[in-house]
Design an enzyme around this catalytic site. Sequence first.
Site, PDB file in Angstrom:
ATOM      1  N   LYS A   1      -7.928  39.321 -16.322  1.00 47.39           N
ATOM      2  CA  LYS A   1      -7.816  40.677 -16.853  1.00 47.39           C
ATOM      3  C   LYS A   1      -7.650  41.625 -15.662  1.00 47.39           C
ATOM      4  CE  LYS A   1     -10.350  44.249 -17.347  1.00 47.39           C
ATOM      5  NZ  LYS A   1      -9.359  45.321 -17.148  1.00 47.39           N
TER       6      LYS A   1
ATOM      7  N   GLU B   1     -19.577  55.343  -1.397  1.00 48.73           N
ATOM      8  CA  GLU B   1     -18.174  54.974  -1.232  1.00 48.73           C
ATOM      9  C   GLU B   1     -17.307  56.052  -1.879  1.00 48.73           C
ATOM     10  OE1 GLU B   1     -16.702  51.561  -3.470  1.00 48.73           O
ATOM     11  OE2 GLU B   1     -15.851  50.829  -1.594  1.00 48.73           O
TER      12      GLU B   1
ATOM     13  N   CYS C   1     -11.639  48.697  -0.092  1.00 48.09           N
ATOM     14  CA  CYS C   1     -13.085  48.426  -0.078  1.00 48.09           C
ATOM     15  C   CYS C   1     -13.609  48.237   1.341  1.00 48.09           C
ATOM     16  CB  CYS C   1     -13.379  47.197  -0.916  1.00 48.09           C
ATOM     17  SG  CYS C   1     -12.314  45.823  -0.514  1.00 48.09           S
TER      18      CYS C   1
HETATM   19  P1  NAD Z   1     -14.133  49.204 -11.523  1.00 51.35           P
HETATM   20  O1  NAD Z   1     -15.400  48.503 -11.262  1.00 51.35           O
HETATM   21  O2  NAD Z   1     -14.155  50.440 -12.309  1.00 51.35           O
HETATM   22  O3  NAD Z   1     -13.091  48.248 -12.281  1.00 51.35           O
HETATM   23  C1  NAD Z   1     -12.755  46.963 -11.807  1.00 51.35           C
HETATM   24  C2  NAD Z   1     -12.335  46.119 -12.965  1.00 51.35           C
HETATM   25  O4  NAD Z   1     -13.454  45.948 -13.821  1.00 51.35           O
HETATM   26  C3  NAD Z   1     -11.226  46.708 -13.834  1.00 51.35           C
HETATM   27  O5  NAD Z   1     -10.384  45.674 -14.258  1.00 51.35           O
HETATM   28  C4  NAD Z   1     -11.992  47.276 -15.010  1.00 51.35           C
HETATM   29  O6  NAD Z   1     -11.235  47.343 -16.195  1.00 51.35           O
HETATM   30  C5  NAD Z   1     -13.109  46.275 -15.150  1.00 51.35           C
HETATM   31  N1  NAD Z   1     -14.302  46.760 -15.840  1.00 51.35           N
HETATM   32  C6  NAD Z   1     -14.695  48.039 -16.072  1.00 51.35           C
HETATM   33  N2  NAD Z   1     -15.843  48.046 -16.778  1.00 51.35           N
HETATM   34  C7  NAD Z   1     -16.191  46.753 -16.986  1.00 51.35           C
HETATM   35  C8  NAD Z   1     -17.283  46.120 -17.626  1.00 51.35           C
HETATM   36  N3  NAD Z   1     -18.242  46.810 -18.210  1.00 51.35           N
HETATM   37  N4  NAD Z   1     -17.334  44.778 -17.612  1.00 51.35           N
HETATM   38  C9  NAD Z   1     -16.381  44.042 -17.001  1.00 51.35           C
HETATM   39  N5  NAD Z   1     -15.314  44.590 -16.395  1.00 51.35           N
HETATM   40  C10 NAD Z   1     -15.213  45.925 -16.381  1.00 51.35           C
HETATM   41  O7  NAD Z   1     -13.514  49.385 -10.101  1.00 51.35           O
HETATM   42  P2  NAD Z   1     -12.159  50.094  -9.733  1.00 51.35           P
HETATM   43  O8  NAD Z   1     -12.406  51.555  -9.846  1.00 51.35           O
HETATM   44  O9  NAD Z   1     -11.028  49.488 -10.466  1.00 51.35           O
HETATM   45  O10 NAD Z   1     -11.997  49.643  -8.201  1.00 51.35           O
HETATM   46  C11 NAD Z   1     -12.604  50.308  -7.178  1.00 51.35           C
HETATM   47  C12 NAD Z   1     -13.847  49.581  -6.706  1.00 51.35           C
HETATM   48  O11 NAD Z   1     -13.554  48.235  -6.396  1.00 51.35           O
HETATM   49  C13 NAD Z   1     -14.401  50.161  -5.417  1.00 51.35           C
HETATM   50  O12 NAD Z   1     -15.799  50.278  -5.513  1.00 51.35           O
HETATM   51  C14 NAD Z   1     -14.032  49.140  -4.364  1.00 51.35           C
HETATM   52  O13 NAD Z   1     -14.823  49.112  -3.237  1.00 51.35           O
HETATM   53  C15 NAD Z   1     -14.109  47.882  -5.116  1.00 51.35           C
HETATM   54  N6  NAD Z   1     -13.278  46.870  -4.483  1.00 51.35           N
HETATM   55  C16 NAD Z   1     -13.883  45.839  -3.832  1.00 51.35           C
HETATM   56  C17 NAD Z   1     -13.126  44.887  -3.190  1.00 51.35           C
HETATM   57  C18 NAD Z   1     -13.759  43.733  -2.494  1.00 51.35           C
HETATM   58  O14 NAD Z   1     -13.081  42.743  -2.296  1.00 51.35           O
HETATM   59  N7  NAD Z   1     -15.012  43.793  -2.127  1.00 51.35           N
HETATM   60  C19 NAD Z   1     -11.750  44.963  -3.215  1.00 51.35           C
HETATM   61  C20 NAD Z   1     -11.161  46.030  -3.871  1.00 51.35           C
HETATM   62  C21 NAD Z   1     -11.946  46.977  -4.528  1.00 51.35           C
END
Ligand code: NAD
Length: 474
Positions: free
Chosen positions: A170, A378, A279
Amino acid sequence: MRNYLKHFINGEWVESTGSETMDVINPATEKVAGRISLGTLEDLDHAVQAAREAIPTFSTTSREERIQMLEAISDEYEKRKDDFVDAITEELGSPRSLSENVHYSMGLNHFRETARLLKDFSFTEKRGDTTIIKEAVGVSGLITPWNFPTNQTSTKIAGAFAAGSPVVLKPAEITPFAAVILAEVFEAAGVPKGVFNLVNGTGEVIGNGISSHPDIDLVSFTGSSAVGQKVMENAAKTIKKVALELGGKSPLIVLEDADLKEAAKIAVSNVVMNTGQVCTAATRTLVPKAMHDDFIEAVKAVLPRFPVGDPNGKNFVGPLVAQKQWDRVQSYIQKGIDEGATLVAGGPGKPEGLETGYFVKPTVFTNVKNDMVIAREEIFGPVMSIITYETLDEAIAIANDTEYGLAGYIVGKDEGTINKVASSIRAGQIRVNKAQTDFSAPFGGYKKSGIGREWGDFGIEEYLEVKAVLGMSS
Ligand code: NAD
């Protein structure tokens, strides 16, 4: 206008069982660039069932077959280069050169590197009369964020495929285009039916559905720490394996013997890359107090080399991905001002002449204290916080004074000092000076930055279970 209204389940493009759709917005124009169907739990069930049915055959394929599959995927992926670049530029607003040199290429490198490492990966080990066997973990549910639409999907999928585990993906609903092209790549590469399944949808429905699904064996999530925590809570109910790649607030330590111009260039390019939506971004820049004023001058001098603007023009920095992210970054910039940090560059509002699109000014604060909100949370935008230090021990203490532990950066010359700092920072990946990306190096976080490691052979391990067979002498 892209109409990506079907899910890819059991080797076929299928209609959603629901009727809800979502517009995908181009963040540079604020116009609709395409539409996806928002999947239902019924769609997810079909995908999970297809993946389960694929286990007996796929998990027992030979290493050679899976290497060939990863190589075929890499070849097909390369053929779709222009499509990936177009899609990522549209959905993320990433400048075309970045879409090509970073986003497109990272995905490709994960498939190629995993195929290479799989050749020597050890699935069995003899210890006397005991044999240790690594076997596919089973159905892997993958949930990915919007900031690197091909990197995060590809690293997870490459690891799972190498291990023999079928997947249900997803992707982030606001950047879903690249994942659709990826599904087409797998189709063209002859990935067996059920081994790869794509269900588009929201985190609330499909994300939650994956983390709590009784027939999913492992959930691998990349995204925010807050959602990561929910995923883990949900997964606990069915005792699923959990891999989390979460947020960061990484330090970049400029050492006393660093070339300041070089240090400023490394620090600025890191913090503005992908409009700061990274990230591992080095958002806290630690500088010796005596070098502070010269460093600020060097930062000011280097900033114009990273122009902001139209992703289709010759710019280095595109817009943020969405209005929500724009509001979030603005509120942090205002918070920095309110907290008493000194603005060196950038600041609130849009850059001149860029009223349409979610553009922000690359912003640099100095006189930042590590307990300020802008140094702790962040921001996920191109905002650098400069913090001064007087001794190396103080720099290390500040670097580690964070709930995150994803990455750390060191700029300097003396090897002994670099080694000391590298071993003292509590983070999963340390980059020294202009270190190049290494696709075989493990990637993941300490502390609240996550659980587990991706990329290369560590990424394969993630999708394996370990079995010990005792008493078999041959
Ligand atoms: P997010 O957590 O809002 O969403 C990530 C994914 O999770 C999306 O596909 C979203 O639809 C899904 N999601 C949302 N609510 C959910 C739930 N309740 N249960 C399961 N899935 C759910 O994050 P974002 O805003 O898309 O991305 C930014 C964040 O991701 C930042 O905090 C960043 O640091 C982190 N990030 C981490 C890495 C890493 O490798 N450590 C890499 C890229 C981004």
